[in-house]
Design an enzyme around this catalytic site. Structure first.
Site, PDB file in Angstrom:
ATOM      1  N   TYR A  31      52.896  70.281  36.196  1.00 55.76           N
ATOM      2  CA  TYR A  31      54.074  70.922  35.959  1.00 55.76           C
ATOM      3  C   TYR A  31      54.662  70.597  34.497  1.00 55.76           C
ATOM      4  O   TYR A  31      55.482  71.643  34.132  1.00 55.76           O
ATOM      5  CB  TYR A  31      55.331  70.566  36.875  1.00 55.76           C
ATOM      6  CG  TYR A  31      54.910  70.560  38.431  1.00 55.76           C
ATOM      7  CD1 TYR A  31      53.998  71.401  38.883  1.00 55.76           C
ATOM      8  CD2 TYR A  31      55.449  69.728  39.077  1.00 55.76           C
ATOM      9  CE1 TYR A  31      53.599  71.522  40.274  1.00 55.76           C
ATOM     10  CE2 TYR A  31      55.082  69.488  40.831  1.00 55.76           C
ATOM     11  CZ  TYR A  31      54.299  70.445  41.283  1.00 55.76           C
ATOM     12  OH  TYR A  31      54.096  70.715  42.417  1.00 55.76           O
ATOM     13  N   SER A 120      48.548  63.951  48.526  1.00 56.85           N
ATOM     14  CA  SER A 120      49.473  65.457  48.969  1.00 56.85           C
ATOM     15  C   SER A 120      48.450  66.241  49.445  1.00 56.85           C
ATOM     16  O   SER A 120      47.342  66.380  48.824  1.00 56.85           O
ATOM     17  CB  SER A 120      50.303  66.106  47.472  1.00 56.85           C
ATOM     18  OG  SER A 120      50.920  67.006  47.967  1.00 56.85           O
ATOM     19  N   GLN A 146      52.537  63.477  51.234  1.00 57.01           N
ATOM     20  CA  GLN A 146      53.430  64.688  50.951  1.00 57.01           C
ATOM     21  C   GLN A 146      52.655  65.908  51.398  1.00 57.01           C
ATOM     22  O   GLN A 146      51.527  66.381  50.986  1.00 57.01           O
ATOM     23  CB  GLN A 146      53.861  64.603  49.463  1.00 57.01           C
ATOM     24  CG  GLN A 146      54.916  65.501  49.097  1.00 57.01           C
ATOM     25  CD  GLN A 146      54.817  65.784  47.491  1.00 57.01           C
ATOM     26  OE1 GLN A 146      53.994  66.689  46.920  1.00 57.01           O
ATOM     27  NE2 GLN A 146      55.552  65.093  46.906  1.00 57.01           N
ATOM     28  N   SER A 216      66.557  72.675  43.674  1.00 54.49           N
ATOM     29  CA  SER A 216      67.479  73.870  43.294  1.00 54.49           C
ATOM     30  C   SER A 216      67.720  73.742  41.711  1.00 54.49           C
ATOM     31  O   SER A 216      67.701  72.851  41.448  1.00 54.49           O
ATOM     32  CB  SER A 216      68.858  74.112  44.143  1.00 54.49           C
ATOM     33  OG  SER A 216      69.648  75.096  43.787  1.00 54.49           O
TER      34      SER A 216
END
Length: 266
Positions: A31, A120, A146, A216
Site C-alpha cells: 500500500y 492473510s 486475517q 473510513s
C-alpha cells in the site's frame, strides 16, 4: 464482550497483546504507506507501547530472498523500533515460495525486529502446509489469521481451524465496503439499538470474537466505528445476521489461489 472498550486487548499466542479493534489505517508495504503511518505514530506523542503496528509481505515478494529484502525495506520505512505484527499478504509463490517467506519472517522475529507473525487469505490447505513446516522445525507461530469476514462471507471452516489453535482472527472488510447497508435485517437491528448499520456490523465481529478492521476516511465515521461498546446484540440478533451465502466484496484469494498459481504481480 461485556466490559470491553476501545482500549481492550486480546492475548496472542506469542504472549503479546493486540487491540480488540484495528482502529486506524491498514498498513502494508504494497500500500506504500508504512513510512507515512509511522511518521504519524511518532508525531502523535504516544509511547511506542501504546500503538500496535502491522505490515505485510507483498504478493510480489514471496520466497526467502525477496522477502528478506522486502522486510529490510519495511523496517527502514517504518523506523519505529519493531513491527508488532507482520503478515504474509497472500499465499502466492507456490509451496517453496510460501515457506521461504515464512523462514525469512522467523529470522526477523528472532532478531527482535518483529514481535508476532501471521498470514492473510490462506486457505486451510495453505494453513496446514505452514503448520507442518513449523512442526518440522521451521520455527515461529501463527499468531493471526486475517480474512475478509462479515455476515455474507463468514468463512466458518477457516475460523474453526484457527480457533482450535488459539490463533486470533482479524476481519477485514467488516463493513462490506458499505454494499449491504440497506439489508432489511441490518436496518432492523440498527433501528432496534439506535445505532448505524456500520456499528451493528462492527459489533457483530466483536461478539464473534474477531478483531474487526473498519476503515473510513471520514472523521465522523471513524469516531462512529469506535462507539460500539455500549450495546450488545442478543442471540436472536446475531442469528438474524446468519446467511447461507458466500459473497466476498474483496480479494477472494482463499478460493482463487492453489499451490500451482504464481503471483500475477511479478
Amino acid at each position: 464482550m461485556t466490559g470491553t472498550s476501545l482500549q481492550s486487548t486480546l492475548r496472542l499466542v506469542t504472549d503479546y497483546e493486540i487491540p480488540v479493534v484495528g482502529y486506524g489505517v491498514d498498513s502494508a508495504k504494497w500500500y506504500e504507506n508504512e513510512a507515512e503511518c509511522c511518521h504519524a505514530i511518532k508525531k502523535s506523542g504516544l509511547d511506542r507501547s501504546q500503538v500496535f503496528f502491522t505490515s505485510k509481505v507483498p504478493p510480489m515478494c514471496m520466497g526467502y530472498d525477496k522477502t528478506k529484502k522486502a522486510l529490510e525495506e519495511s523496517f527502514a520505512a517504518s523506523d519505529i523500533g519493531y513491527i508488532d505484527l507482520m503478515l504474509v499478504h497472500s499465499p502466492y509463490g507456490g509451496k517453496e515460495g510460501r515457506l521461504g517467506t515464512w523462514r525469512a519472517m522467523v529470522e526477523a522475529q528472532q532478531a527482535g525486529k518483529i514481535r508476532s507473525l501471521g498470514v492473510s487469505n490462506y486457505s486451510i490447505a495453505h494453513l496446514e502446509e505452514l503448520e507442518a513446516y513449523i512442526k518440522s522445525g521451521g520455527g515461529g507461530q501463527i499468531a493471526v489469521g486475517q480474512y475478509e469476514i462479515h455476515p455474507w462471507c463468514p468463512r466458518e471452516d477457516i475460523v474453526e481451524w484457527l480457533r482450535q489453535r488459539n490463533i486470533i482472527v482479524e476481519a477485514y472488510c467488516p463493513l462490506v465496503q458499505a454494499t449491504r447497508m440497506e439489508e432489511p435485517s441490518l436496518r432492523s437491528l440498527a433501528q432496534k439499538h439506535g445505532k448505524s448499520p456500520a456499528q451493528i456490523l462492527v459489533r457483530w465481529s466483536l461478539q464473534k470474537g474477531y478483531v474487526p478492521l473498519p476503515k473510513s476516511v471520514t472523521d465522523s465515521r471513524i469516531v462512529e466505528n469506535s462507539q460500539v461498546f455500549d450495546f450488545v446484540l442478543s442471540e436472536e440478533d446475531m442469528a438474524s445476521l446468519q446467511f447461507d451465502e458466500h459473497a466476498p466484496v474483496c480479494w477472494d484469494l482463499v478460493n482463487e489461489v492453489t499451490n500451482q498459481i504464481e503471483c500475477p504481480y511479478d
